[in-house]
Design an enzyme around this catalytic site. Structure first.
Site, PDB file in Angstrom:
ATOM      1  N   ARG A 208       1.062  -1.004   0.159  1.00 57.03           N
ATOM      2  CA  ARG A 208       0.009  -0.077  -0.573  1.00 57.03           C
ATOM      3  C   ARG A 208       0.975   1.163   0.201  1.00 57.03           C
ATOM      4  O   ARG A 208       1.816   0.886   0.827  1.00 57.03           O
ATOM      5  CB  ARG A 208      -1.154   0.381   0.963  1.00 57.03           C
ATOM      6  CG  ARG A 208      -1.411   0.643   0.974  1.00 57.03           C
ATOM      7  CD  ARG A 208      -2.325   1.001   2.638  1.00 57.03           C
ATOM      8  NE  ARG A 208      -3.814   2.141   2.435  1.00 57.03           N
ATOM      9  CZ  ARG A 208      -4.737   2.043   3.076  1.00 57.03           C
ATOM     10  NH1 ARG A 208      -4.976   1.614   4.729  1.00 57.03           N
ATOM     11  NH2 ARG A 208      -5.538   3.563   3.395  1.00 57.03           N
ATOM     12  N   ARG A 245     -11.383  16.823 -12.211  1.00 59.35           N
ATOM     13  CA  ARG A 245      -9.938  16.681 -11.703  1.00 59.35           C
ATOM     14  C   ARG A 245      -8.900  15.705 -12.452  1.00 59.35           C
ATOM     15  O   ARG A 245      -9.078  15.023 -13.751  1.00 59.35           O
ATOM     16  CB  ARG A 245      -9.069  15.323 -10.311  1.00 59.35           C
ATOM     17  CG  ARG A 245      -7.808  15.838  -9.168  1.00 59.35           C
ATOM     18  CD  ARG A 245      -7.948  15.621  -8.192  1.00 59.35           C
ATOM     19  NE  ARG A 245      -7.414  13.769  -8.712  1.00 59.35           N
ATOM     20  CZ  ARG A 245      -7.211  13.327  -7.795  1.00 59.35           C
ATOM     21  NH1 ARG A 245      -7.893  13.305  -6.967  1.00 59.35           N
ATOM     22  NH2 ARG A 245      -6.176  12.284  -8.582  1.00 59.35           N
ATOM     23  N   GLU A 262      -9.227  12.075 -13.678  1.00 62.31           N
ATOM     24  CA  GLU A 262     -10.953  11.542 -13.506  1.00 62.31           C
ATOM     25  C   GLU A 262     -11.525  12.467 -12.883  1.00 62.31           C
ATOM     26  O   GLU A 262     -11.996  13.079 -12.811  1.00 62.31           O
ATOM     27  CB  GLU A 262      -9.867  11.871 -11.519  1.00 62.31           C
ATOM     28  CG  GLU A 262      -8.328  11.526 -11.345  1.00 62.31           C
ATOM     29  CD  GLU A 262      -8.404   9.665 -11.152  1.00 62.31           C
ATOM     30  OE1 GLU A 262      -9.148   9.719 -11.410  1.00 62.31           O
ATOM     31  OE2 GLU A 262      -7.121   9.902 -10.905  1.00 62.31           O
TER      32      GLU A 262
END
Length: 290
Positions: A208, A245, A262
């Site tokens: 992550r 975005r 986005e």
């Protein structure tokens, strides 16, 4: 009183917290709307009872993109969905970068490797491997030519999981000028943020990552704004977008390139830009009563 759903996902160990969501729900309620946060895959939600459904933080969609796009299409037949389902379908697959490039929009050079394709990787520069359906740098990693075998294992893992891979040169400009996120709402520039590099050398693809390291408020260059508007104008069908975005980075020539567009569930970073909340609320309310 307009009824508005802000759509999110179930919490989980691999899902980031939406820091904006509680405050945005509260701001809409204070403005006179009936607002609530709803989980996109909760079968108990009656989407038809809302005047407007706004996708906000469905940040688990990239692992279930077919299911998510099917939900968006169903929801769009029941009520007004922002952004529309056809935009969701197009934007959840990052092969849209090839369409933008064909339309003359400067983008980060991108090559796609599907299952069964030759696993050809760069041998003269650093590069990034990531899935065409991804968010938050999931399944993304940065490699040198010497790490070819590790990158091939990465590709094979993605193909086994059903993903098409994309390969891009590592945009070294991120290390100096950062990645700029230009937020639009209601068709107008809302605010701009800048973040540092996400992919550190040697970080495994399945670890992550911090999706937005070193995020700061930013004043955009005119060339960044012009590029963002060109990218938005090149979306097929010129749809009406409630929000968008555009993430840009500098290429080797110092000129900006679109890294991502986005249009599904961009983090708005309202916690960093609280002055933008009234404008977001205003535009959501306008969309709800059309």
């Amino acid at each position: 009183m307009p009824r508005i759903a802000l759509v999110t996902c179930r919490p989980g160990p691999d899902v980031a917290e939406d820091r904006d969501l509680p405050g945005l729900v509260r701001a809409l309620e204070e403005a006179g709307a009936g607002a609530s946060a709803e989980v996109w895959d909760d079968d108990a939600v009656d989407w038809a009872r809302f005047d407007l459904v706004v996708i906000r933080s469905t940040w688990d969609y990239s692992w279930r993109s077919a299911e998510f796009t099917a939900w968006a299409e169903r929801c769009g037949t029941l009520t007004r969905l922002a952004n529309p389902a056809d935009v969701v379908r197009w934007n959840t697959d990052k092969r849209y970068l090839g369409e933008l490039a064909a339309a003359g929009v400067p983008v980060v050079d991108t090559r796609y490797i599907a299952a069964g394709d030759p696993l050809d990787l760069p041998d003269g520069h650093e590069y990034v491997v990531k899935p065409t359906s991804g968010a938050g740098a999931r399944f993304a990693a940065r490699y040198t030519p010497d790490e070819h075998d590790t990158a091939v294992r990465h590709l094979r893992r993605m193909h086994a999981e059903g993903f098409t891979a994309m390969v891009q040169p590592y945009a070294r400009g991120i290390d100096t000028t950062g990645e700029r996120a230009l937020q639009f709402f209601g068709g107008n520039l809302l605010h701009v943020s800048r973040k540092g590099p996400v992919l550190a050398p040697g970080t495994p693809y399945d670890r992550r990552k911090v999706a937005h390291p070193g995020l700061t408020d930013w004043t955009p260059a005119l060339v960044d704004t012009a590029l963002a508007r060109k990218a938005l104008a090149s979306v097929p069908g010129r749809p009406e977008l409630l929000y968008a975005r555009v993430d840009v980075v500098d290429g080797e020539d110092g000129q900006p390139r679109v890294m991502e567009l986005e249009l599904v569930e961009p983090n708005l970073f309202l916690w960093l830009h609280p002055e933008s909340v009234p404008r977001v609320v205003e535009e959501i309310l306008k969309a709800a009563v059309r």
